[in-house]
Design a protein around this motif. Sequence first.
Motif, PDB file in Angstrom:
ATOM      1  N   GLY A  89      10.845  31.584  73.271  1.00 47.76           N
ATOM      2  CA  GLY A  89       9.400  31.812  73.313  1.00 47.76           C
ATOM      3  C   GLY A  89       8.921  32.901  72.377  1.00 47.76           C
ATOM      4  N   SER A  90       9.834  33.477  71.607  1.00 46.56           N
ATOM      5  CA  SER A  90       9.480  34.544  70.659  1.00 46.56           C
ATOM      6  C   SER A  90       8.636  35.603  71.354  1.00 46.56           C
ATOM      7  CB  SER A  90       8.734  33.947  69.457  1.00 46.56           C
ATOM      8  OG  SER A  90       8.454  34.941  68.517  1.00 46.56           O
ATOM      9  N   SER A  91       9.267  36.328  72.286  1.00 48.87           N
ATOM     10  CA  SER A  91       8.508  37.250  73.133  1.00 48.87           C
ATOM     11  C   SER A  91       9.117  38.645  73.189  1.00 48.87           C
ATOM     12  CB  SER A  91       8.431  36.701  74.564  1.00 48.87           C
ATOM     13  OG  SER A  91       9.726  36.664  75.142  1.00 48.87           O
ATOM     14  N   SER A 125       1.843  38.770  58.303  1.00 48.05           N
ATOM     15  CA  SER A 125       1.941  39.148  56.893  1.00 48.05           C
ATOM     16  C   SER A 125       2.546  38.029  56.051  1.00 48.05           C
ATOM     17  CB  SER A 125       2.772  40.432  56.734  1.00 48.05           C
ATOM     18  OG  SER A 125       4.136  40.183  57.009  1.00 48.05           O
ATOM     19  N   VAL A 126       3.012  36.967  56.703  1.00 48.96           N
ATOM     20  CA  VAL A 126       3.642  35.840  56.020  1.00 48.96           C
ATOM     21  C   VAL A 126       2.745  34.613  56.180  1.00 48.96           C
ATOM     22  CG1 VAL A 126       5.675  34.340  55.997  1.00 48.96           C
ATOM     23  CG2 VAL A 126       5.943  36.771  56.475  1.00 48.96           C
ATOM     24  N   LYS A 127       2.605  33.842  55.105  1.00 49.83           N
ATOM     25  CA  LYS A 127       1.784  32.641  55.138  1.00 49.83           C
ATOM     26  C   LYS A 127       2.232  31.719  56.278  1.00 49.83           C
ATOM     27  CE  LYS A 127       0.093  28.854  52.305  1.00 49.83           C
ATOM     28  NZ  LYS A 127       0.089  28.219  50.995  1.00 49.83           N
ATOM     29  N   GLY A 128       1.278  31.244  57.048  1.00 54.30           N
ATOM     30  CA  GLY A 128       1.577  30.353  58.173  1.00 54.30           C
ATOM     31  C   GLY A 128       1.839  31.091  59.479  1.00 54.30           C
ATOM     32  N   ASP A 129       1.838  32.429  59.464  1.00 50.28           N
ATOM     33  CA  ASP A 129       2.042  33.245  60.671  1.00 50.28           C
ATOM     34  C   ASP A 129       3.238  32.753  61.508  1.00 50.28           C
ATOM     35  OD1 ASP A 129      -0.251  34.542  59.829  1.00 50.28           O
ATOM     36  OD2 ASP A 129      -1.554  33.511  61.263  1.00 50.28           O
ATOM     37  N   PRO A 130       4.449  32.747  60.933  1.00 49.11           N
ATOM     38  CA  PRO A 130       5.600  32.221  61.685  1.00 49.11           C
ATOM     39  C   PRO A 130       5.953  33.107  62.877  1.00 49.11           C
ATOM     40  CG  PRO A 130       6.338  33.349  59.719  1.00 49.11           C
ATOM     41  CD  PRO A 130       4.837  33.282  59.629  1.00 49.11           C
ATOM     42  N   HIS A 131       6.572  32.459  63.897  1.00 46.00           N
ATOM     43  CA  HIS A 131       7.023  33.214  65.058  1.00 46.00           C
ATOM     44  C   HIS A 131       8.129  34.188  64.637  1.00 46.00           C
ATOM     45  CE1 HIS A 131       5.556  30.065  68.192  1.00 46.00           C
ATOM     46  NE2 HIS A 131       4.581  30.599  67.516  1.00 46.00           N
ATOM     47  N   VAL A 132       8.268  35.258  65.400  1.00 46.54           N
ATOM     48  CA  VAL A 132       9.242  36.305  65.110  1.00 46.54           C
ATOM     49  C   VAL A 132      10.483  36.088  65.972  1.00 46.54           C
ATOM     50  CG1 VAL A 132       9.666  38.793  65.186  1.00 46.54           C
ATOM     51  CG2 VAL A 132       7.415  37.930  64.518  1.00 46.54           C
ATOM     52  N   PHE A 133      11.650  36.157  65.348  1.00 42.45           N
ATOM     53  CA  PHE A 133      12.927  36.015  66.048  1.00 42.45           C
ATOM     54  C   PHE A 133      13.852  37.148  65.644  1.00 42.45           C
ATOM     55  CE2 PHE A 133      11.161  31.766  65.744  1.00 42.45           C
ATOM     56  CZ  PHE A 133      11.276  31.322  67.062  1.00 42.45           C
ATOM     57  N   VAL A 134      14.766  37.525  66.541  1.00 38.32           N
ATOM     58  CA  VAL A 134      15.768  38.548  66.260  1.00 38.32           C
ATOM     59  C   VAL A 134      17.067  37.836  65.909  1.00 38.32           C
ATOM     60  CG1 VAL A 134      17.024  40.524  67.173  1.00 38.32           C
ATOM     61  CG2 VAL A 134      14.664  40.100  67.914  1.00 38.32           C
ATOM     62  N   ASN A 135      17.695  38.248  64.771  1.00 42.43           N
ATOM     63  CA  ASN A 135      18.957  37.615  64.336  1.00 42.43           C
ATOM     64  C   ASN A 135      20.085  37.919  65.294  1.00 42.43           C
ATOM     65  OD1 ASN A 135      17.734  36.586  62.099  1.00 42.43           O
ATOM     66  ND2 ASN A 135      18.333  38.289  60.776  1.00 42.43           N
TER      67      ASN A 135
END
Length: 135
Positions: A89-91, A125-135
């Motif tokens: 859920g990118s939370s 800040s990235v085109k398309g506003d991608p979800h954020v994930f931790v590697n």
Amino acid sequence: MTANPAKPGTATLSMTGQSFSGCTVSTSGITVKSVAAYKLPFKTTVSDAKGLPVTVTKPGAVVTVSALGTTITCTYQAPKISGTASNTGSSVAFANQTFTLVSGGSLCPSSGTLSVTYAPLADTSVKGDPHVFVN
């Protein structure tokens, strides 16, 4: 994102915006009118260590409430709050984080506790506003 290191590591972010909805107060007779971030940006770190810990430094909020027919504005801040990230859920979730009153009237509680989950997180800040994930 101000720094995104190779794994293992800790990413450093500058939280420049925040929105709120569905806020409640656990005291009867008080209605939350608005909540706004106080003193943005907030320095934020996200680590890929066990539990995916997240730390936000000097977060704050201006809370406007209505009580007994009066509108009250209370400003709260914490030295830091700690939470955990989840790739499901990118939370990011924070539980029972204490904020203390920095300004407001005598009717403002001296402290408050925050429990919240932000999802989905997006990198605007990235085109398309991608979800954020931790590697």
